[in-house]
Design an enzyme around this catalytic site. Sequence first.
Site, PDB file in Angstrom:
ATOM      1  N   ASP A 124       0.220  -1.214  -0.232  1.00  0.00           N
ATOM      2  CA  ASP A 124      -0.175   0.442  -0.190  1.00  0.00           C
ATOM      3  C   ASP A 124       1.212   1.008  -0.080  1.00  0.00           C
ATOM      4  OD1 ASP A 124       0.720   0.353   2.462  1.00  0.00           O
ATOM      5  OD2 ASP A 124      -0.890  -1.272   3.363  1.00  0.00           O
ATOM      6  N   ASP A 162       1.341   4.740   1.520  1.00  0.00           N
ATOM      7  CA  ASP A 162       1.870   6.074   3.035  1.00  0.00           C
ATOM      8  C   ASP A 162       1.490   7.341   2.827  1.00  0.00           C
ATOM      9  OD1 ASP A 162      -0.336   3.606   4.264  1.00  0.00           O
ATOM     10  OD2 ASP A 162       1.924   3.047   5.143  1.00  0.00           O
ATOM     11  N   ASP A 182       9.811   2.974  13.098  1.00  0.00           N
ATOM     12  CA  ASP A 182      10.955   2.124  14.446  1.00  0.00           C
ATOM     13  C   ASP A 182      12.458   1.804  13.527  1.00  0.00           C
ATOM     14  OD1 ASP A 182       9.681   0.938  11.704  1.00  0.00           O
ATOM     15  OD2 ASP A 182       8.354  -0.457  12.697  1.00  0.00           O
TER      16      ASP A 182
HETATM   17  P1  ATP Z   1       4.118  -3.169   5.370  1.00  0.00           P
HETATM   18  O1  ATP Z   1       2.611  -2.559   4.967  1.00  0.00           O
HETATM   19  O2  ATP Z   1       4.445  -3.652   3.882  1.00  0.00           O
HETATM   20  O3  ATP Z   1       3.579  -4.356   5.858  1.00  0.00           O
HETATM   21  P2  ATP Z   1       5.012  -1.035   6.373  1.00  0.00           P
HETATM   22  O4  ATP Z   1       6.502  -0.267   6.624  1.00  0.00           O
HETATM   23  O5  ATP Z   1       4.443   0.033   5.181  1.00  0.00           O
HETATM   24  O6  ATP Z   1       4.954  -2.424   5.746  1.00  0.00           O
HETATM   25  P3  ATP Z   1       2.561  -0.811   8.714  1.00  0.00           P
HETATM   26  O7  ATP Z   1       2.828  -1.520   9.577  1.00  0.00           O
HETATM   27  O8  ATP Z   1       2.488  -0.614   6.747  1.00  0.00           O
HETATM   28  O9  ATP Z   1       4.527  -1.095   7.453  1.00  0.00           O
HETATM   29  O10 ATP Z   1       3.951   1.413   9.254  1.00  0.00           O
HETATM   30  C1  ATP Z   1       3.870   1.911   8.355  1.00  0.00           C
HETATM   31  C2  ATP Z   1       5.011   3.002   8.517  1.00  0.00           C
HETATM   32  O11 ATP Z   1       4.778   3.335   9.625  1.00  0.00           O
HETATM   33  C3  ATP Z   1       6.211   2.019   8.746  1.00  0.00           C
HETATM   34  O12 ATP Z   1       6.880   2.008   8.131  1.00  0.00           O
HETATM   35  C4  ATP Z   1       6.974   2.993   9.781  1.00  0.00           C
HETATM   36  O13 ATP Z   1       8.070   3.798   9.786  1.00  0.00           O
HETATM   37  C5  ATP Z   1       5.627   3.118  10.761  1.00  0.00           C
HETATM   38  N1  ATP Z   1       5.446   1.979  11.995  1.00  0.00           N
HETATM   39  C6  ATP Z   1       4.083   1.597  11.386  1.00  0.00           C
HETATM   40  N2  ATP Z   1       4.036   0.557  12.726  1.00  0.00           N
HETATM   41  C7  ATP Z   1       5.205   1.390  13.856  1.00  0.00           C
HETATM   42  C8  ATP Z   1       5.477   1.620  15.492  1.00  0.00           C
HETATM   43  N3  ATP Z   1       5.067   0.419  15.663  1.00  0.00           N
HETATM   44  N4  ATP Z   1       6.536   2.390  15.560  1.00  0.00           N
HETATM   45  C9  ATP Z   1       7.288   2.770  14.913  1.00  0.00           C
HETATM   46  N5  ATP Z   1       6.976   2.993  13.556  1.00  0.00           N
HETATM   47  C10 ATP Z   1       5.704   2.009  12.721  1.00  0.00           C
HETATM   48 MG    MG Z   2       2.118  -0.120   5.080  1.00  0.00          MG
END
Ligand code: ATP
Ligand code: MG
Length: 467
Positions: free
Chosen positions: A75, A77, A159
């Site tokens: 997705d 963001d 993170d």
């Molecule tokens: P994917 O969607 O492919 O699983 P993603 O990196 O986009 O990976 P998401 O869970 O959608 O993961 O979160 C979006 C963003 O928000 C992450 O890339 C990170 O920067 C931040 N994030 C998400 N969860 C946390 C957390 N628990 N602590 C700190 N930052 C976070």
């Molecule tokens: Mg994501």
Amino acid sequence: MLKKLFQSFRSPLRKPQQHVRTTPEVLSSSQHSLQRNQFSRYAVNIVERLQTAGYQAYLVGGCVRDLMLNIEPKDFDVATSATPEQVRAEFRNARIIGRRFKLVHIHFGREIIEVATFRANHPIDDEDEDSNQSSRNESGRILRDNVYGTLEEDAQRRDFTINALYYDPVTERVLDFANGVHDIRNRLIRLIGDPQQRYKEDPVRMLRAVRFAAKLDFGIEKHSATPIRPLAPMLRDIPSARLFEEVLKLFLSGYAEPTFEMLVDLELFEPLFPASNKALEYNPTYTHTLISDALANTDSRVKQNKPVTPAFLFAALLWPALPARVLRLQERGMPPIPAMQEAAHELITEQCQRIAIPKRFTMPIREIWDMQERLPRRSGKRADLLLDNPRFRAGYDFLLLRESAGEETEGLGDWWTEYQEANDSGRRDMIRDLGSKSETGQGPRKRRRSGSTKRKRTGADSSASGE
Ligand code: ATP
Ligand code: MG
């Protein structure tokens, strides 16, 4: 606060790149591989409109990371300086949603773009922090975090370094506050800031480290890996509903098998599945084979875009923990079948205290397990009745899984494979044959394995049936 953050860093090995810079490294379009047409055009439009309205806005997180690795993002963001209300005012198709924090979802048909306002880390030095906006418990875990911040603060509260890259589709530049590009090149998962503190703030980050390491085939950088084992028990305090969501992401994203290995290795499996972890200690080969076969089959279904059900997955993850409980109840005088029922009930109830598996999945787990008792009883019309049962396929797949992990069923899986392939008269013969071999209703007795070589039965199609 930064000073405090780094006080504990005494190791000469620690590199300065743990720092989040206040001025990012800026990569121009010739210095990175990203192209604006690789991103969702809706997400790009949102960024452009927000910038035109005078706000800062970027594509951020997983989509930037994945595209740098030539992986198709799940997705897209957007991060912005506009508050959720300001974002909503710009877009008619925007909705504010808020669970752990307020976000805006902008809908374009079936595609949803998530827009988050820049947020800051918690003001941990403040004695009198505003408890409406942020709060932590005694162990340092963040309970709410709705504190808006600057772009720099937003990068710092993320993170991992690889998740803190910001792409501006207008200038086509990448802003890198935490040396994320360096870590992408070196295939490393590295927490931003002091790993121990960041895990304590949110222990789910330990699971996220494993999830990204497995998905991207990255290593977890040494200082980010070391605190995981001692801090793993902190996962016990995470709300069970959040853990359910996380566990689904861990096991349904196509990398469940390597994820499982890593969870066990880093001692994260125990706080998630305590009973299964005990089974892994008492009966390692069988338990490990059963779970990893189930996960490998799930992975292969996910990669083929076939449906998978969490029920099959949880049924497999928990099954090895059942026998010890059944035995204990039998030793107290309970007959085998009620003992099995009771053990299943107890195990699922206990598991749900850690991971809130919804009822729509716990029911089919029980049905898959019940089916294991019914599959050996095939005489008369029973076999045909079972074949018509909507859970037959999952139950049969589960039987094959048990056999491939080494459970002795006296050829029951082969029998059912043959029965499904046979025509009516063949089926009648098979049932008659059973009668003459004194099927007692308790299980297969004298039937020999059909053929000396086992059929190929645990292929991608034969488990995690997505019904
Ligand atoms: P994917 O969607 O492919 O699983 P993603 O990196 O986009 O990976 P998401 O869970 O959608 O993961 O979160 C979006 C963003 O928000 C992450 O890339 C990170 O920067 C931040 N994030 C998400 N969860 C946390 C957390 N628990 N602590 C700190 N930052 C976070
Ligand atoms: Mg994501």
